[in-house]
Design a protein around this motif. Structure first.
Motif, short mmCIF file in Angstrom:
data_model
loop_
_atom_site.label_atom_id
_atom_site.label_comp_id
_atom_site.label_asym_id
_atom_site.label_seq_id
_atom_site.Cartn_x
_atom_site.Cartn_y
_atom_site.Cartn_z
N ARG A 87 0.82 -1.21 0.00
CA ARG A 87 0.00 0.00 0.00
C ARG A 87 0.86 1.27 0.00
O ARG A 87 0.56 2.24 -0.71
N ASN A 91 0.81 4.14 -2.94
CA ASN A 91 0.47 5.53 -2.66
C ASN A 91 1.59 6.48 -3.04
O ASN A 91 1.34 7.59 -3.53
N ARG A 95 1.10 9.40 -5.79
CA ARG A 95 1.40 10.81 -5.51
C ARG A 95 2.47 11.34 -6.46
O ARG A 95 2.41 12.50 -6.91
N THR A 120 -7.40 2.24 -0.58
CA THR A 120 -7.02 3.54 -1.13
C THR A 120 -7.21 4.64 -0.08
O THR A 120 -7.99 4.48 0.85
N ASP A 121 -6.50 5.73 -0.25
CA ASP A 121 -6.61 6.87 0.65
C ASP A 121 -7.43 7.98 0.00
O ASP A 121 -7.28 8.25 -1.20
N CYS A 124 -5.45 10.69 -1.74
CA CYS A 124 -4.91 10.32 -3.05
C CYS A 124 -5.90 10.70 -4.15
O CYS A 124 -5.53 11.26 -5.18
#
Length: 339
Positions: A87, A91, A95, A120-121, A124
C-alpha cells in the motif's frame, strides 16, 4: 558501483545493499544498483527472493519525490509480478505521478489497487482530481471524483466545488449537474451559489425536468433553492414557460414563493401571448391563497374574452370575486391546458 557484481553474490544481499545505501543517504548509488537489477532482470529471476519492503520502499519514495516516478513504477511492476502488493508503495507512486502532472498514470495506479483489493486513501483521490483540473481536463476530474465516491470516500465541499466550477466553465452544465446531484445526496449543503447557477443554466437551456428533479432532491435533503431568484432570471431571459413550470412545481409542494414573483411570471406569460397557461397558473395561485396584481388579472380576463375563451374568463372572474372557490377536480381540469 562498478564493484557491485563482485561484491554481491548472494541474491538475498541485493535487498540488504539497497537498504543500506538508502539509510546512508546514498540514494544515487542505490539507483545505480537498481538500474543494474532492472537491466539484468534480476528481480524476476525465480531463484531470487522478492525484496523486503524495507529495501524497496525507501527507493520508491526517493524516486517519486525526485521526478523519477516512472523508474519507481518499473521497479514496483517487477515486484508485483512476484506477488507484492504494498500500500505504501502504491500511494507513493500515485502521488508521484499526480505531482509530476501525469494524472492518467496515477489513475491507472488506483485502478490496479482497486483490482488487487489494496485500500485507497481519500487524499490520493483528491490529489488526482486536482491534477486533472490543473491539466484542464474537468471531465476526467469528474470521473476521478465518481471513483472516489464509489470507494467510500467523501469529497470535501471545496473539491466538489472545484469540479462543478470547472465543468460549468467548460460548458458541461449537465455533467456539472450530475456532480451537484452526488454532492446533495452526500448531504453536503455548502456551495449553494454554485447550485443556483447550475439550476438556472439547466432551466434556461430547457432541461426543466432535470432541474426540477435536482430541486426535489434538495428538498428531500432539507435544502431549498432560491425560487424567487430562479424565477426572476427566467422571466428576464424570456423563458415564460420554464418559469410557469417552476411555479407549478412550487405551488404543488407549498414552496415559499413571493407574490412579486407570481406577478412577474404572469406578466411574462401575458407578454408571450400564453394566455391559457397564465389563466391556469393564476387559478392555482388563488386556490393556494396567493395574492396577485388585480389590474393584471383584469387584463388577463379581457384577453381571454377577446380570444374566445369565455368559459375560462368567466371562471377566473368568479374566482377573483370570491364567488367560486376552486374544487380539486376543477383545478386539475383548468391546469390541463398545454404549456
Amino acid at each position: 558501483m562498478g564493484q557491485f557484481k563482485h561484491v554481491v553474490r548472494d541474491p538475498v544481499q541485493y535487498g540488504v545493499l539497497l537498504e543500506s545505501l538508502c539509510k546512508g543517504g546514498k540514494h544515487e548509488d542505490a539507483i545505480a544498483t537498481l538500474d543494474e537489477l532492472l537491466e539484468k532482470g534480476t528481480l524476476l529471476d525465480p531463484r531470487t527472493p522478492a525484496l523486503e519492503d524495507s529495501a524497496y520502499n525507501p527507493m520508491i519514495e526517493y524516486l517519486c519525490g525526485h521526478g523519477q516516478t516512472k523508474k519507481a513504477e518499473d521497479l514496483f511492476r517487477q515486484l508485483m509480478k512476484k506477488g507484492i502488493d504494498d500500500r505504501m508503495a502504491f500511494n507513493n507512486l500515485f502521488r508521484g505521478h499526480a505531482k509530476e502532472g501525469v494524472p492518467d498514470s496515477a489513475f491507472e495506479m488506483l485502478n490496479i489497487m482497486t483490482r488487487r483489493g489494496v485500500a485507497t486513501d481519500a487524499d490520493c483521490y483528491a490529489l488526482l482530481v486536482e491534477s486533472f483540473l490543473k491539466k484542464g481536463e474537468p471531465a476526467d476530474a469528474r470521473t476521478a471524483l465518481d471513483s472516489m465516491i464509489e470507494q467510500g470516500h467523501l469529497p470535501s465541499p471545496p473539491l466538489f466545488r472545484s469540479v462543478m466550477v470547472a465543468l460549468f466553465g467548460d460548458g458541461r452544465v449537465q455533467t456539472a449537474s450530475r456532480v451537484m446531484k452526488s454532492m446533495i445526496e452526500k448531504g453536503v449543503k455548502e456551495n449553494m451559489d454554485m447550485v443556483h447557477k447550475i439550476l438556472e443554466a439547466l432551466l434556461m437551456r430547457g432541461h426543466v425536468e432535470e432541474a426540477l428533479g435536482r430541486i426535489n432532491l434538495m428538498m428531500m435533503n432539507d435544502s431549498l433553492p432560491d425560487f424567487d431568484g430562479l424565477l426572476g432570471a427566467l422571466c428576464d431571459g424570456g423563458k415564460a414557460i420554464e418559469a410557469l413550470k417552476l411555479v407549478d412545481f412550487g405551488l404543488e409542494r407549498d414552496c415559499d414563493i413571493s407574490f412579486s414573483s407570481y406577478d412577474r411570471v404572469l406578466d411574462a406569460l401575458y407578454t408571450a401571448g400564453k394566455i391559457l397557461p397564465a389563466c391556469s397558473i393564476l387559478c392555482k395561485i388563488k386556490a393556494k391563497g396567493g395574492v396577485v396584481d388585480k389590474k393584471g388579472c383584469e387584463a388577463l380576463i379581457k384577453s381571454l374574452d377577446e380570444q374566445g375563451n369565455t368559459k375560462q374568463a368567466d371562471i377566473l372572474s368568479r374566482i377573483l370575486a370570491g364567488k367560486a372557490p376552486l374544487e380539486a377536480k376543477k383545478s386539475k381540469k383548468v391546469a390541463a391546458h398545454p404549456y
